[in-house]
Motif scaffolding. Structure first.
Motif, PDB file in Angstrom:
ATOM      1  N   TYR A  50      27.525  34.235  59.311  1.00 31.24           N
ATOM      2  CA  TYR A  50      26.653  34.207  58.142  1.00 31.24           C
ATOM      3  C   TYR A  50      26.834  35.487  57.309  1.00 31.24           C
ATOM      4  CZ  TYR A  50      22.479  34.580  55.285  1.00 31.24           C
ATOM      5  OH  TYR A  50      21.629  34.756  54.226  1.00 31.24           O
ATOM      6  N   LEU A  51      26.797  36.645  57.983  1.00 28.74           N
ATOM      7  CA  LEU A  51      26.872  37.926  57.278  1.00 28.74           C
ATOM      8  C   LEU A  51      28.203  38.123  56.567  1.00 28.74           C
ATOM      9  CD1 LEU A  51      25.104  40.270  59.847  1.00 28.74           C
ATOM     10  CD2 LEU A  51      24.147  39.242  57.777  1.00 28.74           C
ATOM     11  N   GLN A  52      29.253  37.526  57.078  1.00 25.90           N
ATOM     12  CA  GLN A  52      30.584  37.613  56.456  1.00 25.90           C
ATOM     13  C   GLN A  52      30.531  37.233  54.977  1.00 25.90           C
ATOM     14  OE1 GLN A  52      33.652  38.578  57.673  1.00 25.90           O
ATOM     15  NE2 GLN A  52      34.568  38.102  55.701  1.00 25.90           N
ATOM     16  N   GLY A  53      29.722  36.245  54.647  1.00 24.60           N
ATOM     17  CA  GLY A  53      29.628  35.776  53.271  1.00 24.60           C
ATOM     18  C   GLY A  53      28.558  36.448  52.435  1.00 24.60           C
ATOM     19  N   LYS A  54      27.850  37.432  53.008  1.00 26.97           N
ATOM     20  CA  LYS A  54      26.718  38.022  52.294  1.00 26.97           C
ATOM     21  C   LYS A  54      26.948  39.425  51.764  1.00 26.97           C
ATOM     22  CE  LYS A  54      24.410  34.571  52.076  1.00 26.97           C
ATOM     23  NZ  LYS A  54      24.125  34.028  50.759  1.00 26.97           N
ATOM     24  N   TYR A  55      28.052  40.054  52.117  1.00 22.54           N
ATOM     25  CA  TYR A  55      28.323  41.409  51.646  1.00 22.54           C
ATOM     26  C   TYR A  55      29.437  41.398  50.614  1.00 22.54           C
ATOM     27  CZ  TYR A  55      25.426  43.388  55.327  1.00 22.54           C
ATOM     28  OH  TYR A  55      24.360  43.719  56.125  1.00 22.54           O
ATOM     29  N   ARG A  56      29.328  42.311  49.636  1.00 21.07           N
ATOM     30  CA  ARG A  56      30.430  42.545  48.706  1.00 21.07           C
ATOM     31  C   ARG A  56      31.536  43.266  49.461  1.00 21.07           C
ATOM     32  NH1 ARG A  56      28.516  44.421  42.884  1.00 21.07           N
ATOM     33  NH2 ARG A  56      30.224  43.077  42.311  1.00 21.07           N
ATOM     34  N   GLU A  57      32.704  43.374  48.853  1.00 17.10           N
ATOM     35  CA  GLU A  57      33.841  44.022  49.510  1.00 17.10           C
ATOM     36  C   GLU A  57      33.578  45.508  49.775  1.00 17.10           C
ATOM     37  OE1 GLU A  57      36.477  42.577  50.937  1.00 17.10           O
ATOM     38  OE2 GLU A  57      35.494  40.710  50.363  1.00 17.10           O
ATOM     39  N   GLN A  58      32.808  46.168  48.910  1.00 14.99           N
ATOM     40  CA  GLN A  58      32.384  47.555  49.108  1.00 14.99           C
ATOM     41  C   GLN A  58      30.858  47.583  49.081  1.00 14.99           C
ATOM     42  OE1 GLN A  58      34.279  50.471  49.688  1.00 14.99           O
ATOM     43  NE2 GLN A  58      35.844  48.914  50.060  1.00 14.99           N
ATOM     44  N   VAL A  59      30.270  48.284  50.047  1.00 12.39           N
ATOM     45  CA  VAL A  59      28.814  48.285  50.203  1.00 12.39           C
ATOM     46  C   VAL A  59      28.326  49.719  50.387  1.00 12.39           C
ATOM     47  CG1 VAL A  59      26.894  47.420  51.615  1.00 12.39           C
ATOM     48  CG2 VAL A  59      28.969  46.053  51.385  1.00 12.39           C
ATOM     49  N   ASN A  60      27.260  50.066  49.695  1.00 11.55           N
ATOM     50  CA  ASN A  60      26.569  51.319  49.975  1.00 11.55           C
ATOM     51  C   ASN A  60      25.692  51.016  51.189  1.00 11.55           C
ATOM     52  OD1 ASN A  60      24.819  53.503  50.144  1.00 11.55           O
ATOM     53  ND2 ASN A  60      24.795  53.800  47.933  1.00 11.55           N
ATOM     54  N   TYR A  61      26.165  51.429  52.346  1.00 12.59           N
ATOM     55  CA  TYR A  61      25.544  51.067  53.618  1.00 12.59           C
ATOM     56  C   TYR A  61      24.881  52.299  54.212  1.00 12.59           C
ATOM     57  CZ  TYR A  61      25.268  48.768  58.227  1.00 12.59           C
ATOM     58  OH  TYR A  61      24.834  48.209  59.424  1.00 12.59           O
ATOM     59  N   PHE A  62      23.557  52.352  54.096  1.00 13.90           N
ATOM     60  CA  PHE A  62      22.769  53.482  54.574  1.00 13.90           C
ATOM     61  C   PHE A  62      23.305  54.810  54.029  1.00 13.90           C
ATOM     62  CE2 PHE A  62      21.823  49.976  57.343  1.00 13.90           C
ATOM     63  CZ  PHE A  62      20.440  50.038  57.437  1.00 13.90           C
ATOM     64  N   GLY A  63      23.587  54.800  52.714  1.00 12.48           N
ATOM     65  CA  GLY A  63      23.955  56.021  52.010  1.00 12.48           C
ATOM     66  C   GLY A  63      25.437  56.340  51.955  1.00 12.48           C
ATOM     67  N   LYS A  64      26.278  55.511  52.583  1.00 15.77           N
ATOM     68  CA  LYS A  64      27.719  55.754  52.555  1.00 15.77           C
ATOM     69  C   LYS A  64      28.439  54.511  52.043  1.00 15.77           C
ATOM     70  CE  LYS A  64      27.865  58.986  56.413  1.00 15.77           C
ATOM     71  NZ  LYS A  64      28.436  59.273  57.726  1.00 15.77           N
ATOM     72  N   MET A  65      29.431  54.725  51.191  1.00 14.98           N
ATOM     73  CA  MET A  65      30.243  53.596  50.741  1.00 14.98           C
ATOM     74  C   MET A  65      31.144  53.167  51.897  1.00 14.98           C
ATOM     75  SD  MET A  65      29.217  52.658  47.843  1.00 14.98           S
ATOM     76  CE  MET A  65      30.436  51.397  47.500  1.00 14.98           C
ATOM     77  N   ARG A  66      31.044  51.880  52.238  1.00 18.21           N
ATOM     78  CA  ARG A  66      31.813  51.348  53.363  1.00 18.21           C
ATOM     79  C   ARG A  66      32.411  50.008  52.953  1.00 18.21           C
ATOM     80  NH1 ARG A  66      28.914  52.526  58.542  1.00 18.21           N
ATOM     81  NH2 ARG A  66      30.755  51.597  59.488  1.00 18.21           N
ATOM     82  N   SER A  67      33.505  49.649  53.577  1.00 18.57           N
ATOM     83  CA  SER A  67      34.086  48.335  53.333  1.00 18.57           C
ATOM     84  C   SER A  67      33.238  47.277  54.047  1.00 18.57           C
ATOM     85  CB  SER A  67      35.520  48.281  53.859  1.00 18.57           C
ATOM     86  OG  SER A  67      35.518  48.332  55.280  1.00 18.57           O
ATOM     87  N   LYS A  68      33.334  46.060  53.571  1.00 22.14           N
ATOM     88  CA  LYS A  68      32.636  44.961  54.231  1.00 22.14           C
ATOM     89  C   LYS A  68      33.062  44.875  55.690  1.00 22.14           C
ATOM     90  CE  LYS A  68      33.635  40.582  53.197  1.00 22.14           C
ATOM     91  NZ  LYS A  68      33.554  39.225  52.584  1.00 22.14           N
ATOM     92  N   ALA A  69      34.348  45.050  55.967  1.00 18.52           N
ATOM     93  CA  ALA A  69      34.847  44.990  57.350  1.00 18.52           C
ATOM     94  C   ALA A  69      34.163  46.045  58.219  1.00 18.52           C
ATOM     95  CB  ALA A  69      36.359  45.165  57.374  1.00 18.52           C
ATOM     96  N   ASP A  70      33.990  47.260  57.698  1.00 20.35           N
ATOM     97  CA  ASP A  70      33.317  48.312  58.462  1.00 20.35           C
ATOM     98  C   ASP A  70      31.842  47.984  58.707  1.00 20.35           C
ATOM     99  OD1 ASP A  70      35.604  49.829  58.746  1.00 20.35           O
ATOM    100  OD2 ASP A  70      35.091  51.222  57.128  1.00 20.35           O
TER     101      ASP A  70
END
Length: 144
Positions: A50-70
């Motif tokens: 489910y989550l695979q389809g819910k994130y953009r390719e780059q995400v500000n994840y808890f204050g850090k830019m991360r790839s969707k894969a990360d």
């Protein structure tokens, strides 16, 4: 910017401004938030699918830019550590604010109870998610 208090998954009340064109976006994003939290309660593989389809390719994840894969690797590690998860949104806490027709921020409080064969953890936490409309699908561009 319009702010909405959403007390049920299907109702929106706007404060300090007349009803506007963003109410359908607000309801869509609120549904996304509930679907997201409910998905994290499912078995690990189902949650990750489910989550695979819910994130953009780059995400500000808890204050850090991360790839969707990360981000998904981080979620996977958390799910392995805590295979039994129960997240429940405090419905009266959810507020959605739409900057425009394709970007909305959802904030609220979630109660959680996670466990494995030897440990249990219980608590409440605030959450904030920025949702962006991408090819007619709402995707998370920021999560804290």
């Amino acid at each position: 910017m319009r702010a909405y208090d959403l007390t049920t998954p299907t109702a929106a009340t706007q404060h300090n401004e007349p009803s506007g064109s963003f109410s359908s976006q607000v309801l869509s994003v609120k549904k996304e938030v509930y679907d997201f939290m409910n998905a994290t309660n499912r078995p690990n593989d189902t949650s990750l699918d489910y989550l695979q389809g819910k994130y953009r390719e780059q995400v500000n994840y808890f204050g850090k830019m991360r790839s969707k894969a990360d981000v998904l690797k981080d979620k996977s590690a958390f799910f392995r550590k805590w295979p039994i998860r129960n997240y429940s949104i405090q419905s009266s806490s959810v507020a959605v604010t739409c900057e425009n027709s394709s970007e909305c921020k959802a904030e609220g409080i979630v109660d959680w109870n996670v466990s494995n064969s030897t440990l249990n953890s219980v608590g409440s936490a605030s959450f904030s998610m920025l949702w962006a409309l991408e090819e007619n699908n709402w995707k998370i561009s920021s999560e804290t």
